[in-house]
Design an enzyme around this catalytic site. Sequence first.
Site, PDB file in Angstrom:
ATOM      1  N   SER A   1       0.867  -1.349   0.005  1.00  0.00           N
ATOM      2  CA  SER A   1      -0.068  -0.077   0.078  1.00  0.00           C
ATOM      3  C   SER A   1       0.953   1.240   0.066  1.00  0.00           C
ATOM      4  O   SER A   1       0.556   2.203  -0.545  1.00  0.00           O
ATOM      5  CB  SER A   1      -0.789   0.011   1.065  1.00  0.00           C
ATOM      6  OG  SER A   1      -0.351  -0.180   2.365  1.00  0.00           O
TER       7      SER A   1
ATOM      8  N   ALA B   1       8.400  -2.003   3.631  1.00  0.00           N
ATOM      9  CA  ALA B   1       8.771  -3.105   4.456  1.00  0.00           C
ATOM     10  C   ALA B   1       7.483  -3.231   5.655  1.00  0.00           C
ATOM     11  O   ALA B   1       6.804  -2.309   6.048  1.00  0.00           O
ATOM     12  CB  ALA B   1      10.036  -2.741   4.946  1.00  0.00           C
TER      13      ALA B   1
ATOM     14  N   GLU C   1      10.646  -9.214  -4.983  1.00  0.00           N
ATOM     15  CA  GLU C   1      11.212  -7.994  -4.262  1.00  0.00           C
ATOM     16  C   GLU C   1      12.799  -8.114  -3.906  1.00  0.00           C
ATOM     17  O   GLU C   1      13.513  -7.123  -4.294  1.00  0.00           O
ATOM     18  CB  GLU C   1      10.213  -7.479  -3.057  1.00  0.00           C
ATOM     19  CG  GLU C   1       9.224  -7.113  -3.302  1.00  0.00           C
ATOM     20  CD  GLU C   1       8.230  -7.066  -1.917  1.00  0.00           C
ATOM     21  OE1 GLU C   1       7.095  -6.402  -2.036  1.00  0.00           O
ATOM     22  OE2 GLU C   1       8.761  -7.647  -0.948  1.00  0.00           O
TER      23      GLU C   1
HETATM   24  C1  5RP Z   1       5.111  -6.850   0.200  1.00  0.00           C
HETATM   25  C2  5RP Z   1       5.928  -6.341   1.108  1.00  0.00           C
HETATM   26  C3  5RP Z   1       5.438  -4.930   1.686  1.00  0.00           C
HETATM   27  O1  5RP Z   1       6.649  -3.774   1.351  1.00  0.00           O
HETATM   28  C4  5RP Z   1       5.338  -4.597   3.121  1.00  0.00           C
HETATM   29  O2  5RP Z   1       4.203  -5.966   3.492  1.00  0.00           O
HETATM   30  C5  5RP Z   1       4.703  -3.347   3.308  1.00  0.00           C
HETATM   31  O3  5RP Z   1       3.379  -3.119   2.917  1.00  0.00           O
HETATM   32  P1  5RP Z   1       2.594  -1.979   3.129  1.00  0.00           P
HETATM   33  O4  5RP Z   1       3.201  -1.018   2.441  1.00  0.00           O
HETATM   34  O5  5RP Z   1       1.153  -2.242   2.358  1.00  0.00           O
HETATM   35  O6  5RP Z   1       2.543  -1.705   4.743  1.00  0.00           O
HETATM   36  O7  5RP Z   1       7.063  -6.564   1.501  1.00  0.00           O
HETATM   37  O8  5RP Z   1       5.516  -8.178  -0.141  1.00  0.00           O
END
Ligand code: 5RP
Length: 222
Positions: free
Chosen positions: A30, A83, A103
């Site tokens: 997000s 992250a 990633e």
């Molecule tokens: C996806 C990830 C995202 O970077 C992590 O889950 C953070 O997500 P968000 O920005 O929705 O909090 O590693 O695999």
Amino acid sequence: MDTRAKKRAAAEAALRYVEDDMVLGIGTGSTVEEFIGALGASRVRVRGAVSSSAATSARLRDAAIPEIDLNSAGDLPLYVDGADQATPHGVLIKGGGGALTREKIVAAASSRFVCIIDDRKLVDLLGAFPLPVEVIPMARSYVARRVVALGGEPVWRQGFVTDNGNVILDVHNLRIEDPVALEARIDAIAGVVTVGLFARRGADELLVAGDDGVRRIAVSGP
Ligand code: 5RP
């Protein structure tokens, strides 16, 4: 400021790293969606982006940013991603969205990794967020037993299949005191595709959004 506004602030702060005609790598989640929206609305005209997931590819299409295959892009000057947790040394837990393998590949192919987070994700000791591990489906139970032997409590993310056709184990209750060693140990288990611990190649810079604005932390390594 609410969490969404913080994510947007961190994402907008990352725009200063992007240059005209650049091909950059883009993560998933997000916070990254806020970044793609901000990039699409900005005056910067990138040549394109290497995507880390099907979800990000869809967002890039919405923003009219051309997607470029990593195989034809070569090494990248910049990778922007979020992250789930980060230390001030740039060590990360990633994979909450399940895109950890792609990633990690795009991060490895990039010379600068800028990680965009809100301040509740910045921690001194990783592990309160369960550590995602992408696993070949037939190895799920075997890998789970090996992870238990390391002191973790794996939970199968049921109903979820990664873009690579694999499953995710979310490992709870690990004390991650030596992230470089733990990343190598989990990666070495047969059947593990990727562990969502980004220690060997962590972030080079963190942009941490809080109530007082966005703080930049330049990283010196784990
Ligand atoms: C996806 C990830 C995202 O970077 C992590 O889950 C953070 O997500 P968000 O920005 O929705 O909090 O590693 O695999």
